[in-house]
Design an enzyme around this catalytic site. Structure first.
Site, PDB file in Angstrom:
ATOM      1  N   TYR A 197      -4.494   4.084   5.794  1.00  0.00           N
ATOM      2  CA  TYR A 197      -5.099   3.429   6.896  1.00  0.00           C
ATOM      3  C   TYR A 197      -6.624   3.959   7.351  1.00  0.00           C
ATOM      4  O   TYR A 197      -7.297   3.213   7.357  1.00  0.00           O
ATOM      5  CB  TYR A 197      -4.267   3.285   8.023  1.00  0.00           C
ATOM      6  CG  TYR A 197      -2.817   2.449   7.517  1.00  0.00           C
ATOM      7  CD1 TYR A 197      -2.875   1.047   7.820  1.00  0.00           C
ATOM      8  CD2 TYR A 197      -1.678   3.016   7.364  1.00  0.00           C
ATOM      9  CE1 TYR A 197      -1.915   0.226   7.514  1.00  0.00           C
ATOM     10  CE2 TYR A 197      -0.522   2.190   7.096  1.00  0.00           C
ATOM     11  CZ  TYR A 197      -0.688   0.851   7.102  1.00  0.00           C
ATOM     12  OH  TYR A 197       0.548   0.170   7.039  1.00  0.00           O
ATOM     13  N   LYS A 256       0.881  -1.391  -0.042  1.00  0.00           N
ATOM     14  CA  LYS A 256       0.057   0.135  -0.030  1.00  0.00           C
ATOM     15  C   LYS A 256       0.944   1.311   0.118  1.00  0.00           C
ATOM     16  O   LYS A 256       1.938   1.023   0.638  1.00  0.00           O
ATOM     17  CB  LYS A 256      -1.126   0.063   1.259  1.00  0.00           C
ATOM     18  CG  LYS A 256      -0.476  -0.043   2.580  1.00  0.00           C
ATOM     19  CD  LYS A 256       0.633   0.656   3.029  1.00  0.00           C
ATOM     20  CE  LYS A 256       0.770   2.123   3.319  1.00  0.00           C
ATOM     21  NZ  LYS A 256       1.774   2.460   4.036  1.00  0.00           N
TER      22      LYS A 256
HETATM   23  P1  NAD Z   1      12.394   2.173   2.234  1.00  0.00           P
HETATM   24  O1  NAD Z   1      12.700   3.557   1.652  1.00  0.00           O
HETATM   25  O2  NAD Z   1      12.754   1.668   3.398  1.00  0.00           O
HETATM   26  O3  NAD Z   1      12.649   0.983   1.117  1.00  0.00           O
HETATM   27  C1  NAD Z   1      12.451   1.215  -0.213  1.00  0.00           C
HETATM   28  C2  NAD Z   1      13.538   0.333  -1.059  1.00  0.00           C
HETATM   29  O4  NAD Z   1      13.209   0.458  -2.376  1.00  0.00           O
HETATM   30  C3  NAD Z   1      14.905   0.515  -0.682  1.00  0.00           C
HETATM   31  O5  NAD Z   1      15.488  -0.694  -0.769  1.00  0.00           O
HETATM   32  C4  NAD Z   1      15.653   1.293  -1.965  1.00  0.00           C
HETATM   33  O6  NAD Z   1      16.974   1.098  -2.256  1.00  0.00           O
HETATM   34  C5  NAD Z   1      14.570   0.823  -3.324  1.00  0.00           C
HETATM   35  N1  NAD Z   1      14.708   1.437  -4.364  1.00  0.00           N
HETATM   36  C6  NAD Z   1      14.673   1.376  -5.374  1.00  0.00           C
HETATM   37  N2  NAD Z   1      14.459   2.354  -6.366  1.00  0.00           N
HETATM   38  C7  NAD Z   1      14.302   3.207  -5.553  1.00  0.00           C
HETATM   39  C8  NAD Z   1      14.254   4.728  -5.880  1.00  0.00           C
HETATM   40  N3  NAD Z   1      14.215   5.120  -7.209  1.00  0.00           N
HETATM   41  N4  NAD Z   1      14.135   5.400  -4.955  1.00  0.00           N
HETATM   42  C9  NAD Z   1      14.139   5.221  -3.610  1.00  0.00           C
HETATM   43  N5  NAD Z   1      14.159   3.913  -3.210  1.00  0.00           N
HETATM   44  C10 NAD Z   1      14.221   2.927  -4.184  1.00  0.00           C
HETATM   45  O7  NAD Z   1      10.627   1.967   2.365  1.00  0.00           O
HETATM   46  P2  NAD Z   1       9.689   1.041   2.946  1.00  0.00           P
HETATM   47  O8  NAD Z   1       9.510   1.581   4.294  1.00  0.00           O
HETATM   48  O9  NAD Z   1      10.561  -0.256   2.877  1.00  0.00           O
HETATM   49  O10 NAD Z   1       8.419   1.193   1.892  1.00  0.00           O
HETATM   50  C11 NAD Z   1       8.200   0.563   0.903  1.00  0.00           C
HETATM   51  C12 NAD Z   1       7.052   0.309   0.405  1.00  0.00           C
HETATM   52  O11 NAD Z   1       6.173  -0.430   1.549  1.00  0.00           O
HETATM   53  C13 NAD Z   1       6.108   1.705   0.313  1.00  0.00           C
HETATM   54  O12 NAD Z   1       5.022   1.488  -0.723  1.00  0.00           O
HETATM   55  C14 NAD Z   1       5.388   1.595   1.812  1.00  0.00           C
HETATM   56  O13 NAD Z   1       4.286   2.351   1.534  1.00  0.00           O
HETATM   57  C15 NAD Z   1       5.112   0.214   2.241  1.00  0.00           C
HETATM   58  N6  NAD Z   1       5.258  -0.094   3.457  1.00  0.00           N
HETATM   59  C16 NAD Z   1       4.165  -0.659   3.913  1.00  0.00           C
HETATM   60  C17 NAD Z   1       3.921  -0.933   5.343  1.00  0.00           C
HETATM   61  C18 NAD Z   1       2.804  -1.880   5.954  1.00  0.00           C
HETATM   62  O14 NAD Z   1       2.475  -1.966   6.925  1.00  0.00           O
HETATM   63  N7  NAD Z   1       2.056  -2.484   4.968  1.00  0.00           N
HETATM   64  C19 NAD Z   1       5.002  -0.536   6.350  1.00  0.00           C
HETATM   65  C20 NAD Z   1       6.035   0.153   5.671  1.00  0.00           C
HETATM   66  C21 NAD Z   1       6.110   0.405   4.326  1.00  0.00           C
END
Ligand code: NAD
Length: 363
Positions: A218, A133
């Site tokens: 959410y 999401k």
């Molecule tokens: P994050 O920034 O920690 O991780 C993102 C990953 O994408 C990194 O490994 C990064 O290297 C990679 N990436 C690839 N191309 C990129 C670019 N062009 N720019 C930036 N990063 C790039 O983010 P996250 O917290 O893991 O979130 C990722 C997704 O998961 C989002 O859509 C977020 O909404 C979702 N999420 C959901 C929940 C949940 O509870 N369902 C919790 C956290 C995050």
């Protein structure tokens, strides 16, 4: 081809190393899988801290591979989670995953603007897709993702973990069964104090950051699952508390939803304050969950003395197991792509309302 020759041919093909290329065409010979192989795309916070550990607890799926821009990171994951070298991909060679029978599901865990591209590429590779999401920044993106999955006959599911959570499911049931009568008001608040002082994609419009996309969905999803209705109008207002960090995205968003039955919803989301509660006021009583969107400890109560504190071992494991069973058994997904799309349709209206300072009717 006579069956003995066919067997010889297959044996030669497999021992000759052609099995990999032939595997998709030989699927009619394969025993149905008991556990699905999942490849995580994007090894950031959520994959590292929540999904990979949960995939060690799942019964119906396991971590089979990764897609990462960092070879070093992928190799350290490989050592830790013990998947074969052939199941490591980068963003350039990702499409070759089509030829890999180890991978049944691609789980897209990337910044929000990248969801569409990787869901579509995974679908074209013939893989089922789980997408985090918010599903994608626009309705057009979501529709393209749903179409790609339909065209390629694969399932698309959105990572709305709360819909798999037992106390949330009880709250939904109370609403559906009208235990407390007609719903009048849903109040939902989701936010956290974002302490980051260096630029991050969650603060950038170009990556569709902002509190509404990250945490506000959410509240929106909760307003929709609590009422069981689709909103018909919205009035929204956005705030920026730290303009040096939030340029072109909302740091706080307040939005009020109107539902066809007359029910209302008052939602708040923010990167500036800690918010985590959901309350439903109905004709004959009220009920609430607080916290309502944490990874653990979701609990609540009703005004008629019921306690909502059913235990759950691991939210993400339950979500991925239930989604795997839907794929294995060819049954409907609990949270299909269409559910992500419904939220984004409202998200577009919320932004429009905040921008124009007016009530917006949702078509
Ligand atoms: P994050 O920034 O920690 O991780 C993102 C990953 O994408 C990194 O490994 C990064 O290297 C990679 N990436 C690839 N191309 C990129 C670019 N062009 N720019 C930036 N990063 C790039 O983010 P996250 O917290 O893991 O979130 C990722 C997704 O998961 C989002 O859509 C977020 O909404 C979702 N999420 C959901 C929940 C949940 O509870 N369902 C919790 C956290 C995050």
């Amino acid at each position: 081809m006579p069956s003995s020759n066919r067997r010889t041919f297959l044996h030669q093909a497999i021992s000759g190393g052609a099995a990999f290329a032939l595997a998709p065409n030989l699927s009619f010979l394969a025993k149905p899988k008991e556990k699905l192989g999942v490849a995580l795309v994007g090894l950031g916070y959520y994959s590292t801290d929540l999904l990979a550990p949960a995939l060690e607890l799942t019964q119906h799926c396991y971590l089979a591979g990764v897609v990462s821009g960092s070879r070093e990171k992928a190799e350290s994951w490989q050592r830790k989670y013990k998947f074969p070298e052939r199941n490591i991909y980068n963003y350039e060679n990702f499409d070759q995953i089509a030829n890999n029978p180890d991978i049944d599901v691609v789980y897209v865990v990337l910044p929000n603007t990248l969801h569409r591209e990787y869901v579509v590429r995974a679908a074209k590779a013939g893989k089922n897709v789980w997408c985090e999401k918010p599903m994608a920044p626009t309705v057009a993106d979501c529709e393209a993702m749903i179409k790609a999955c339909k065209d390629n006959k694969v399932q698309l599911m959105v990572g709305y973990r709360m819909q798999h959570e037992p106390n949330t499911q009880e709250l939904i049931k109370i609403g559906r069964e009208k235990t407390a009568g007609k719903i009048k008001l849903v109040t939902a608040a989701a936010g956290f104090v974002d302490g980051r002082t260096k630029p991050h994609w969650r603060q950038l419009h170009s990556m569709r950051g902002g509190s509404l996309f990250d945490m506000g969905v959410y509240c929106l999803n909760a307003a929709r699952y609590a009422t069981g209705e689709e909103p018909i109008a919205v009035t929204a207002q956005q705030f920026i508390h730290r303009p040096e960090l939030y340029k072109g995205v909302d740091e706080t968003m307040f939005f009020n939803l109107e539902f066809p039955s007359g029910a209302l919803s008052n939602c708040s989301t923010s990167f500036f304050m800690n918010l985590n509660n959901l309350e439903v006021v109905a004709e004959k009583g009220s009920y609430q969950l607080s916290p309502f969107q944490s990874y653990t400890g979701v609990k609540g109560s009703t005004s008629w003395g019921k306690v909502l504190d059913a235990p759950i071992a691991n939210q993400q494991a339950k979500q991925m197991d239930e989604d795997s069973l839907a794929i294995l058994n060819k049954t409907a997904a609990l949270v299909p792509g269409e559910e992500g799309l419904r939220d984004i349709r409202v998200v577009e209206a919320i932004f429009k309302s905040a921008e124009k300072g007016k009530r917006v009717v949702i078509q």
